[in-house]
Design a protein around this motif. Structure first.
Motif, PDB file in Angstrom:
ATOM      1  N   VAL A  69      -0.185  -4.203  -5.827  1.00 28.29           N
ATOM      2  CA  VAL A  69       0.029  -2.867  -5.294  1.00 28.29           C
ATOM      3  C   VAL A  69      -1.300  -2.118  -5.264  1.00 28.29           C
ATOM      4  O   VAL A  69      -2.036  -2.114  -6.250  1.00 28.29           O
ATOM      5  CB  VAL A  69       1.052  -2.088  -6.148  1.00 28.29           C
ATOM      6  N   VAL A  70      -1.599  -1.515  -4.121  1.00 29.17           N
ATOM      7  CA  VAL A  70      -2.786  -0.670  -3.977  1.00 29.17           C
ATOM      8  C   VAL A  70      -2.316   0.757  -3.778  1.00 29.17           C
ATOM      9  O   VAL A  70      -1.590   1.057  -2.822  1.00 29.17           O
ATOM     10  CB  VAL A  70      -3.648  -1.127  -2.787  1.00 29.17           C
ATOM     11  N   HIS A  71      -2.697   1.628  -4.684  1.00 25.75           N
ATOM     12  CA  HIS A  71      -2.185   2.998  -4.668  1.00 25.75           C
ATOM     13  C   HIS A  71      -2.901   3.874  -3.645  1.00 25.75           C
ATOM     14  O   HIS A  71      -4.115   3.827  -3.491  1.00 25.75           O
ATOM     15  CB  HIS A  71      -2.335   3.641  -6.045  1.00 25.75           C
ATOM     16  N   THR A  72      -2.110   4.684  -2.949  1.00 34.13           N
ATOM     17  CA  THR A  72      -2.624   5.781  -2.146  1.00 34.13           C
ATOM     18  C   THR A  72      -1.528   6.838  -2.041  1.00 34.13           C
ATOM     19  O   THR A  72      -0.349   6.508  -1.916  1.00 34.13           O
ATOM     20  CB  THR A  72      -3.060   5.341  -0.739  1.00 34.13           C
ATOM     21  N   ASP A  73      -1.924   8.091  -2.115  1.00 33.84           N
ATOM     22  CA  ASP A  73      -0.968   9.187  -1.957  1.00 33.84           C
ATOM     23  C   ASP A  73      -0.842   9.628  -0.505  1.00 33.84           C
ATOM     24  O   ASP A  73       0.078  10.367  -0.153  1.00 33.84           O
ATOM     25  CB  ASP A  73      -1.402  10.395  -2.795  1.00 33.84           C
ATOM     26  N   LEU A  74      -1.770   9.162   0.335  1.00 35.94           N
ATOM     27  CA  LEU A  74      -1.803   9.622   1.719  1.00 35.94           C
ATOM     28  C   LEU A  74      -0.817   8.834   2.574  1.00 35.94           C
ATOM     29  O   LEU A  74      -0.883   7.602   2.634  1.00 35.94           O
ATOM     30  CB  LEU A  74      -3.223   9.475   2.280  1.00 35.94           C
ATOM     31  N   VAL A  75       0.088   9.541   3.224  1.00 34.00           N
ATOM     32  CA  VAL A  75       1.121   8.918   4.070  1.00 34.00           C
ATOM     33  C   VAL A  75       1.123   9.626   5.424  1.00 34.00           C
ATOM     34  O   VAL A  75       1.091  10.857   5.488  1.00 34.00           O
ATOM     35  CB  VAL A  75       2.514   9.032   3.429  1.00 34.00           C
ATOM     36  N   ILE A  76       1.170   8.843   6.512  1.00 33.96           N
ATOM     37  CA  ILE A  76       1.234   9.412   7.858  1.00 33.96           C
ATOM     38  C   ILE A  76       2.694   9.676   8.206  1.00 33.96           C
ATOM     39  O   ILE A  76       3.536   8.770   8.142  1.00 33.96           O
ATOM     40  CB  ILE A  76       0.590   8.464   8.884  1.00 33.96           C
ATOM     41  N   ALA A  77       2.993  10.904   8.571  1.00 23.66           N
ATOM     42  CA  ALA A  77       4.373  11.305   8.854  1.00 23.66           C
ATOM     43  C   ALA A  77       4.873  10.650  10.133  1.00 23.66           C
ATOM     44  O   ALA A  77       4.104  10.312  11.032  1.00 23.66           O
ATOM     45  CB  ALA A  77       4.457  12.822   8.977  1.00 23.66           C
ATOM     46  N   MET A  78       6.197  10.493  10.227  1.00 18.26           N
ATOM     47  CA  MET A  78       6.806   9.854  11.384  1.00 18.26           C
ATOM     48  C   MET A  78       6.617  10.687  12.658  1.00 18.26           C
ATOM     49  O   MET A  78       6.645  10.137  13.763  1.00 18.26           O
ATOM     50  CB  MET A  78       8.294   9.616  11.140  1.00 18.26           C
ATOM     51  N   PHE A  93       0.845  -1.188   0.000  1.00 13.67           N
ATOM     52  CA  PHE A  93       0.000   0.000   0.000  1.00 13.67           C
ATOM     53  C   PHE A  93       0.886   1.245   0.000  1.00 13.67           C
ATOM     54  O   PHE A  93       1.770   1.387   0.851  1.00 13.67           O
ATOM     55  CB  PHE A  93      -0.912   0.023   1.225  1.00 13.67           C
ATOM     56  N   GLY A  94       0.637   2.140  -0.964  1.00 17.51           N
ATOM     57  CA  GLY A  94       1.425   3.357  -1.038  1.00 17.51           C
ATOM     58  C   GLY A  94       1.446   3.922  -2.441  1.00 17.51           C
ATOM     59  O   GLY A  94       0.563   3.629  -3.259  1.00 17.51           O
ATOM     60  N   GLN A  95       2.460   4.719  -2.737  1.00 22.30           N
ATOM     61  CA  GLN A  95       2.564   5.390  -4.030  1.00 22.30           C
ATOM     62  C   GLN A  95       3.004   4.372  -5.090  1.00 22.30           C
ATOM     63  O   GLN A  95       4.141   3.893  -5.079  1.00 22.30           O
ATOM     64  CB  GLN A  95       3.546   6.557  -3.929  1.00 22.30           C
ATOM     65  N   GLN A  96       2.084   4.058  -5.988  1.00 21.28           N
ATOM     66  CA  GLN A  96       2.267   2.934  -6.912  1.00 21.28           C
ATOM     67  C   GLN A  96       3.527   3.053  -7.761  1.00 21.28           C
ATOM     68  O   GLN A  96       4.281   2.084  -7.907  1.00 21.28           O
ATOM     69  CB  GLN A  96       1.045   2.800  -7.814  1.00 21.28           C
ATOM     70  N   SER A  97       3.773   4.225  -8.318  1.00 19.62           N
ATOM     71  CA  SER A  97       4.928   4.380  -9.210  1.00 19.62           C
ATOM     72  C   SER A  97       6.239   4.137  -8.464  1.00 19.62           C
ATOM     73  O   SER A  97       7.154   3.494  -8.998  1.00 19.62           O
ATOM     74  CB  SER A  97       4.934   5.776  -9.826  1.00 19.62           C
ATOM     75  N   ARG A  98       6.308   4.613  -7.253  1.00 22.77           N
ATOM     76  CA  ARG A  98       7.539   4.443  -6.467  1.00 22.77           C
ATOM     77  C   ARG A  98       7.716   2.984  -6.055  1.00 22.77           C
ATOM     78  O   ARG A  98       8.831   2.452  -6.082  1.00 22.77           O
ATOM     79  CB  ARG A  98       7.481   5.353  -5.235  1.00 22.77           C
TER      80      ARG A  98
END
Length: 362
Positions: free
Chosen positions: A62-71, A40-45
């Motif tokens: 791969v399941v695409h999402t642009d949303l990421v929780i910061a550390m 799960f994450g940015q598909q291209s990367r």
């Protein structure tokens, strides 16, 4: 033959994201060919790295999402804004039955908060605990709580013992794990009231699926005299961080001593085989992965700075726990414990207002 298991991965979590998560999954797949993965994450990367591992790519999606929780994001913010993120979606996959376990190297507080909301605590458990593997002279042991909650009642500590024992059966394949309570001494009169109360509960409860060994002190943690060490999160986290720092300190001392003169350098060369074994035993990557125990699903937290080898260890742990049927066994153990006369007669599990949650302070 190993059973097929699917692991849902937060590909964007940690300090390095897919550049570590994908190679780590590939290493784990080499050891466990029955694994399947959902990234799960940015598909291209993700796919840019995944194409370097054809065997892994065949067994992954791969399941695409642009949303990421910061550390550095607060758990409260992650709960409000994190739905649909690379951390949230793997836990949803576990809840829906699309995956058998979730692994993330992301923000610990956020992961615990989201996991508790999505997967929900088991019946009889109000505060899940973080369980960590700990290297010992003999092999490894499990410590919990490693930092999820500040403080714990006697009943909570007794339940932690059951949770740790269930994990030991899953990971170490020991039917009756040895369990000890971390204390400031081994004498029965020592310790605070919660620790002494848990001691009484564990001694008096009949037919628990573990062998209770009583109190152990901090200098006994690494001796391997028990399989599970039980404590509350404040002491557990300090003990864990102290051990990690001490290991680095010893490594620094050894390096300085072995390079201080020509004679010491020659001695280091002659002893290189022994030093290699020592380095492997002290390598924290081998025991990377903290598990959130007490939830209706398996969630494993990898160290944020782990490399591929370390992340693979966290994936291996998730696989072992999923393959063992941990959740069903633990649920039955907790239910049996709460139904016992020794617990029911004491009023069951009281409201846990005296023990604070570390998440609320993150």
């Amino acid at each position: 033959m190993a059973s097929l298991k699917t692991i849902a991965l937060d590909a964007m979590g940690g300090d390095h994201g897919p550049e570590v998560v994908v190679p780590g999954a590939a290493l784990s797949l080499d050891r466990q060919p029955a694994l399947r993965f959902i990234f799960f994450g940015q598909q291209s990367r993700i796919e840019a790295v995944l194409q370097q591992y054809p065997a892994l790519a065949i067994k992954s999606r791969v399941v695409h999402t642009d949303l990421v929780i910061a550390m550095d994001e607060k758990p409260s913010q992650a709960l409000r804004h994190g739905k649909g993120s690379s951390m949230w979606l793997p836990l949803e996959a576990v809840k829906a039955g699309d995956a058998d376990a979730a692994v993330s190297a992301g923000n610990t507080g956020a992961l615990m908060a989201i996991a508790k909301l999505v997967l929900r605590p088991m019946a009889g458990i109000e505060r899940p605990a973080i369980a960590a593997l700990w290297p010992t002279i003999k092999s490894e042991c499990i410590m919990l709580d490693a930092g999820a909650n500040i403080g714990a009642s006697a009943d909570q500590l007794a339940v932690y013992a059951l949770m740790g024992a269930a994990m030991a059966r899953a990971v170490f394949h020991i039917e009756r794990p040895l369990v000890g309570l971390l204390n400031v001494g081994t004498e029965e009169m020592k310790g605070n009231e919660d620790v002494k109360g848990a001691h009484v509960l564990l001694k008096s409860a009949d037919a628990l699926p573990l062998t209770y060994k009583g109190f152990i002190e901090g200098d006994q943690i690494g001796q391997g005299i028990v399989d599970v060490i039980v404590t509350e999160g404040f002491a557990g986290n300090i003990a864990l961080k102290t051990a990690e720092g001490t290991a680095r300190q010893i490594g620094t001392y050894l390096k300085a001593a072995m390079t201080s003169s020509f004679a010491s350098k020659l001695g280091a060369l002659l002893a290189s085989g022994g030093f290699r074994v020592l380095k492997e035993k002290m390598d924290p990557r081998r025991v990377n992965g903290g598990t959130f125990l007490g939830l209706n699903g398996i969630a494993v937290k990898s160290h944020g700075g782990a490399d591929a080898f370390g992340f693979a260890s966290a994936v291996d742990l998730a696989y072992d726990m999923a393959d063992s049927g941990l959740i069903a066994r633990l649920s039955a153990d907790i239910s049996d414990f709460h139904d016992r006369p020794s617990v029911a007669g004491a009023g069951g599990i009281p409201p846990q207002s005296s023990a604070g949650s570390a998440l609320g302070k993150a």
